[in-house]
Design a protein around this motif. Sequence first.
Motif, PDB file in Angstrom:
ATOM      1  N   VAL A   1       0.818  -1.203   0.000  1.00 35.48           N
ATOM      2  CA  VAL A   1       0.000   0.000   0.000  1.00 35.48           C
ATOM      3  C   VAL A   1       0.861   1.265   0.000  1.00 35.48           C
ATOM      4  O   VAL A   1       0.461   2.292  -0.550  1.00 35.48           O
ATOM      5  CB  VAL A   1      -0.967  -0.017   1.209  1.00 35.48           C
ATOM      6  CG1 VAL A   1      -0.207   0.071   2.521  1.00 35.48           C
ATOM      7  CG2 VAL A   1      -1.982   1.112   1.104  1.00 35.48           C
ATOM      8  N   GLY A   2       2.062   1.176   0.587  1.00 38.14           N
ATOM      9  CA  GLY A   2       2.962   2.326   0.571  1.00 38.14           C
ATOM     10  C   GLY A   2       3.424   2.669  -0.830  1.00 38.14           C
ATOM     11  O   GLY A   2       3.570   3.847  -1.181  1.00 38.14           O
ATOM     12  N   THR A   3       3.648   1.644  -1.633  1.00 36.73           N
ATOM     13  CA  THR A   3       4.036   1.857  -3.031  1.00 36.73           C
ATOM     14  C   THR A   3       2.925   2.565  -3.790  1.00 36.73           C
ATOM     15  O   THR A   3       3.162   3.511  -4.550  1.00 36.73           O
ATOM     16  CB  THR A   3       4.347   0.509  -3.719  1.00 36.73           C
ATOM     17  OG1 THR A   3       5.219  -0.262  -2.890  1.00 36.73           O
ATOM     18  CG2 THR A   3       4.980   0.715  -5.075  1.00 36.73           C
ATOM     19  N   LEU A   4       1.696   2.116  -3.557  1.00 36.58           N
ATOM     20  CA  LEU A   4       0.549   2.728  -4.216  1.00 36.58           C
ATOM     21  C   LEU A   4       0.348   4.167  -3.738  1.00 36.58           C
ATOM     22  O   LEU A   4       0.090   5.069  -4.547  1.00 36.58           O
ATOM     23  CB  LEU A   4      -0.706   1.904  -3.950  1.00 36.58           C
ATOM     24  CG  LEU A   4      -2.010   2.423  -4.557  1.00 36.58           C
ATOM     25  CD1 LEU A   4      -1.908   2.473  -6.079  1.00 36.58           C
ATOM     26  CD2 LEU A   4      -3.185   1.540  -4.135  1.00 36.58           C
ATOM     27  N   ALA A   5       0.471   4.378  -2.416  1.00 37.85           N
ATOM     28  CA  ALA A   5       0.300   5.722  -1.868  1.00 37.85           C
ATOM     29  C   ALA A   5       1.325   6.679  -2.456  1.00 37.85           C
ATOM     30  O   ALA A   5       1.003   7.829  -2.804  1.00 37.85           O
ATOM     31  CB  ALA A   5       0.421   5.686  -0.344  1.00 37.85           C
ATOM     32  N   TYR A   6       2.553   6.207  -2.582  1.00 40.30           N
ATOM     33  CA  TYR A   6       3.602   7.045  -3.171  1.00 40.30           C
ATOM     34  C   TYR A   6       3.267   7.387  -4.616  1.00 40.30           C
ATOM     35  O   TYR A   6       3.360   8.549  -5.034  1.00 40.30           O
ATOM     36  CB  TYR A   6       4.947   6.330  -3.089  1.00 40.30           C
ATOM     37  CG  TYR A   6       6.085   7.117  -3.700  1.00 40.30           C
ATOM     38  CD1 TYR A   6       6.784   8.044  -2.948  1.00 40.30           C
ATOM     39  CD2 TYR A   6       6.453   6.940  -5.035  1.00 40.30           C
ATOM     40  CE1 TYR A   6       7.817   8.781  -3.496  1.00 40.30           C
ATOM     41  CE2 TYR A   6       7.476   7.670  -5.600  1.00 40.30           C
ATOM     42  CZ  TYR A   6       8.164   8.586  -4.827  1.00 40.30           C
ATOM     43  OH  TYR A   6       9.180   9.320  -5.380  1.00 40.30           O
ATOM     44  N   ALA A   7       2.870   6.371  -5.379  1.00 43.22           N
ATOM     45  CA  ALA A   7       2.577   6.582  -6.799  1.00 43.22           C
ATOM     46  C   ALA A   7       1.446   7.589  -6.996  1.00 43.22           C
ATOM     47  O   ALA A   7       1.480   8.417  -7.918  1.00 43.22           O
ATOM     48  CB  ALA A   7       2.220   5.251  -7.463  1.00 43.22           C
ATOM     49  N   LEU A   8       0.447   7.546  -6.118  1.00 42.73           N
ATOM     50  CA  LEU A   8      -0.704   8.430  -6.267  1.00 42.73           C
ATOM     51  C   LEU A   8      -0.441   9.845  -5.751  1.00 42.73           C
ATOM     52  O   LEU A   8      -0.971  10.822  -6.286  1.00 42.73           O
ATOM     53  CB  LEU A   8      -1.910   7.841  -5.524  1.00 42.73           C
ATOM     54  CG  LEU A   8      -2.495   6.549  -6.087  1.00 42.73           C
ATOM     55  CD1 LEU A   8      -3.601   6.036  -5.175  1.00 42.73           C
ATOM     56  CD2 LEU A   8      -3.013   6.747  -7.507  1.00 42.73           C
ATOM     57  N   ALA A   9       0.380   9.953  -4.702  1.00 42.65           N
ATOM     58  CA  ALA A   9       0.525  11.240  -4.011  1.00 42.65           C
ATOM     59  C   ALA A   9       1.727  12.061  -4.442  1.00 42.65           C
ATOM     60  O   ALA A   9       1.703  13.292  -4.342  1.00 42.65           O
ATOM     61  CB  ALA A   9       0.582  11.008  -2.496  1.00 42.65           C
ATOM     62  N   ILE A  10       2.788  11.421  -4.923  1.00 36.01           N
ATOM     63  CA  ILE A  10       4.032  12.178  -5.139  1.00 36.01           C
ATOM     64  C   ILE A  10       3.869  13.227  -6.236  1.00 36.01           C
ATOM     65  O   ILE A  10       4.413  14.345  -6.126  1.00 36.01           O
ATOM     66  CB  ILE A  10       5.205  11.217  -5.465  1.00 36.01           C
ATOM     67  CG1 ILE A  10       6.532  11.974  -5.418  1.00 36.01           C
ATOM     68  CG2 ILE A  10       5.003  10.536  -6.806  1.00 36.01           C
ATOM     69  CD1 ILE A  10       6.861  12.572  -4.078  1.00 36.01           C
ATOM     70  N   GLY A  11       3.122  12.910  -7.277  1.00 36.57           N
ATOM     71  CA  GLY A  11       2.921  13.887  -8.345  1.00 36.57           C
ATOM     72  C   GLY A  11       2.260  15.168  -7.853  1.00 36.57           C
ATOM     73  O   GLY A  11       2.777  16.270  -8.080  1.00 36.57           O
TER      74      GLY A  11
END
Length: 212
Positions: free
Chosen positions: A186-196
Amino acid sequence: MSASPDVRPAPRSAHAHARRGGRLLVGLVLYAASVALLVRAQLGSMPWAVLSQGLTRVTGWSFGTATVVVSFAVLLCWVPLRQRPGLGTVANVVVIGLLVDPFLALTDLLPDPLPLAAAGGLVAVGVVVNGLATALYVGARLGPGPRDGLMTGLVARTGRPVRLVRGSIEVVVVAAGWLLGGTVGVGTLAYALAIGPVVHVLLPRLSVPADG
């Protein structure tokens, strides 16, 4: 009569370089710290960290060593793309590679296992710090990091949209890291969605003007 000391202000160019260098260094230090936070949360790392994790499991290298090796491998991909590294590119490899292991050692002082709420908090803090770090070192305008340069080089050569190129690279990197034993979650997904969105908000505010 003795000559009076030169108290004239340094040339603007010197101030500009110092300002950019300071932002670059702070950004890279924060970037290394953010990587350590996301890895320590154990809920899934950012894409390139997943690959470094996988390499550490296969080779026995430290995370920092794996990160440096990956960075140099990515730089080799710049050659056919005709990308040119800058000071920021070299600093990106050296500073993050040297600091990520000490930061990981500091996170080992945290309880193990972490409560789920604490792990989620580390992910949230890690994403925000990573976005801040990215805005600082990119905004310094001293050359892209190896991974950023790979993305921009592919965009220039293929004519494909940035979002598509970046997404494709990260899917391949995550898949390779996962197959090698890296942590995806879930951390990978959270990063992918939020970093941009985080970088989108911070970069205009933290970029050094092109003329200064």
